[in-house]
Design an enzyme around this catalytic site. Structure first.
Site, PDB file in Angstrom:
ATOM      1  CB  SER A   1      -4.409  -2.660   1.401  1.00 57.21           C
ATOM      2  OG  SER A   1      -3.935  -3.370   0.624  1.00 57.21           O
TER       3      SER A   1
ATOM      4  CG  HIS B   1      -7.036   0.690   3.490  1.00 54.17           C
ATOM      5  ND1 HIS B   1      -5.924   0.240   3.963  1.00 54.17           N
ATOM      6  CD2 HIS B   1      -7.361  -0.502   2.988  1.00 54.17           C
ATOM      7  CE1 HIS B   1      -5.908  -0.818   4.750  1.00 54.17           C
ATOM      8  NE2 HIS B   1      -6.315  -1.407   3.781  1.00 54.17           N
TER       9      HIS B   1
ATOM     10  CD  GLU C   1      -5.455   2.602   7.501  1.00 56.90           C
ATOM     11  OE1 GLU C   1      -4.254   3.427   7.594  1.00 56.90           O
ATOM     12  OE2 GLU C   1      -5.266   2.011   6.113  1.00 56.90           O
TER      13      GLU C   1
ATOM     14  CG  ASN D   1      -1.393  -2.041   5.882  1.00 60.89           C
ATOM     15  OD1 ASN D   1      -1.826  -3.147   6.793  1.00 60.89           O
ATOM     16  ND2 ASN D   1      -2.076  -2.209   4.484  1.00 60.89           N
TER      17      ASN D   1
END
Length: 527
Positions: free
Chosen positions: A119, A140, A152, A190
């Protein structure tokens, strides 16, 4: 490549979540964990969960058995030799992941794809010591994997494009949307999530509003599922703050990602959130303790004494946008409120300013009105659900009380009887831009900047942030919904008044706002 067999290395929550959706898609999944017994324990736990879902009618007994048949526990890493894809879901430590990938290369064939569920680590760095870095890729997922329908796909600098194609196809087969992202800090989700919490913390640090008020404004007015402080309590400050610091450091102190000292202090003080019973909020038996600190008691007393006198109130409106002025006029007319339509307001008129990206003092100066009469109102949020009011530091309390009385409730007709529906209204201290304006503009601007950097396509950015973070819109579509010109106005004024580079508008936003075109618009690339 058609993927028929897949190995999961690391059978914790994430690993077993990926295993579940792969097995349900008809893929044979080999489960391996370095810790003895962990893979079998993970399978048994997943089996119990799936049996409960089957009992609720989520799928048939035949489908349940087929899924379980696809989950095979193995005791030795060499047993994965013939799989098509390996997905690593172990501890988030670069050195340990690099060691594992070297081990994997010694076992699997040259055609096997090696995927990491990292991540936060660089896919390029994970692949750096591999003999065949072109087959290493990020894959991810988000927790809970079965419910978060986004993954992802992150190519490293050496990753073969065919590997990316294989995993995006695999993601679709497993019922997820695969979005392709450059190997940059935070990837898409993120990275795109940095604006929400950091700007809320900055607003709190400036004393503009309490954390309860900020949560209420963004949840009720802007439509976020959870306020930023509720979210940080749920995630845990021990998780959220290190991510803030990590991305800030990895982007070499880019101002847009600047963390706040408060969460560092909370981390040191072990006020980590819901899991320890105290974070921003306090918790008892897992339930949040609600304390209403929304408005000063003196203002509330004044409001109650003026309720009966609203028929004598006169309102002068200054609005940056014609549509906002008309919306306020329509609302006030339903309340039979007198409108002061003089060029300059009468001395006893409440001056209502519908402005963007500035405080009430500067707005009053721009409109050439007395700031002691002025209260600003945020027109960016849905007024049918929440209203935010901002007096200047010198606004007389009588005018504050009038504004709050006018916008703290909403008169409706229902069942032929006049009823009053309470609408949340929040009074905040002076701020350069309202709470929702600042946070939403930062979210949208950051999404635009991710597009400008070419980290992902605008559509993938939008889908990833919406699905991965649970926002009501993705940042690109939200900018189109609210109007790129309006978001740009907020940012330009914030930047001009504060001088803080975190508010500088992205060129992506600037150009599309100037042309009056969608923020999804991409420029053709020529080679």
């Amino acid at each position: 490549m058609t993927v028929n067999t897949l190995a999961i290395v690391g059978t914790g929550i994430m690993g077993m979540g990926i295993a579940q959706i792969a097995a349900q898609a008809g893929i044979e999944v080999l489960l391996f964990d370095a810790k003895s017994g962990a893979a079998e324990k993970g399978r048994q736990s997943l089996k119990a969960t799936l049996e409960k879902l089957a009992a609720k009618g989520k799928f048939t007994d035949e489908e349940l058995q087929a899924t379980l048949d696809n989950l095979i526990v193995i005791d030795e890493l060499k047993s994965i030799a013939k799989v098509d894809v390996v997905v690593e879901a172990i501890i988030e430590n670069l050195e340990i992941k690099q060691q594992l990938f070297k081990q994997l290369e010694e076992v699997v064939s040259a055609e096997t794809i090696l995927a990491t569920n990292t991540s936060s680590l660089s896919v390029t760095a994970i692949a750096a010591n591999c003999h065949l870095p072109e087959r290493v890729v990020g894959f991810h997922f988000f927790n809970p994997v079965a419910l978060m329908k986004i993954v992802e796909v992150i190519p490293g600098l050496s990753t073969n494009p065919s590997v990316v194609d294989t995993l995006t196809t695999l993601a679709k087969r497993m019922g997820h949307l695969g979005v392709v992202a450059k190997d940059t800090p935070g990837f898409i989700v993120n990275h795109g999530g940095r604006a929400y919490g950091t700007e809320a913390l900055k607003i709190l640090g400036e004393g503009v509003a309490s954390f309860e008020q900020i949560d209420r404004i963004l949840r009720d007015g802007a439509g976020f599922r959870m306020g930023p402080f509720e979210l940080m309590d749920l995630t845990g400050v021990d998780v959220s703050h290190p991510v803030m610091e990590s991305i800030y450091e990895q982007f070499y102190h880019e101002a847009r990602y600047r963390p706040h000292p408060l969460t560092r202090q909370m981390l040191l003080g072990k006020k980590l959130g819901r899991k320890v019973g105290e974070g921003f909020y306090q918790y008892k038996d897992g339930q949040k303790s609600v304390v209403d600190t929304s408005n000063q008691s003196a203002s509330k007393t004044a409001l109650s004494t003026l309720e009966a006198d609203l028929s004598n109130v006169s309102i002068w409106i200054g609005a940056d946008l014609t549509a906002d002025k008309q919306q306020l006029l329509d609302y006030l007319k339903t309340r039979d409120i007198s409108i002061d339509d003089n060029d300059a307001p009468n001395p006893d008129s409440l001056v209502l300013l519908a402005v963007y990206g500035e405080d009430t003092t500067n707005a009053a100066k721009r409109y050439e009105v007395n700031p002691a009469q002025a209260v600003a109102i945020d027109m960016l949020t849905d007024l049918s659900k929440h209203r935010t009011l901002m007096p200047s530091i010198v606004t007389e309390e009588s005018f504050i009380a009038q504004a709050y009385a006018l916008f703290g409730s909403n008169d409706n007709e229902a069942d032929d009887q006049a009823t009053t529906t309470q609408i949340n209204a929040t009074l905040i201290a002076e701020s350069t831009g309202f709470v929702a304006q600042r946070v939403m503009a930062m979210v949208i601007n950051l999404g635009c900047d991710i597009a400008q950097q070419g980290i992902a396509t605008p559509r993938d950015i939008d889908n990833a942030v919406k699905l991965g973070l649970g926002y009501p819109y993705g940042p690109i579509s939200w900018g189109d919904e609210l109007g790129a010109e309006r978001i740009l106005l907020i940012l330009e004024r914030l930047y001009a008044l504060t001088g803080d580079p975190r508010y500088r508008p992205s060129p992506w936003l600037q150009r599309r706002a100037a042309l009056g075109i969608s923020l999804f618009t991409q420029q053709t690339q020529y080679s």
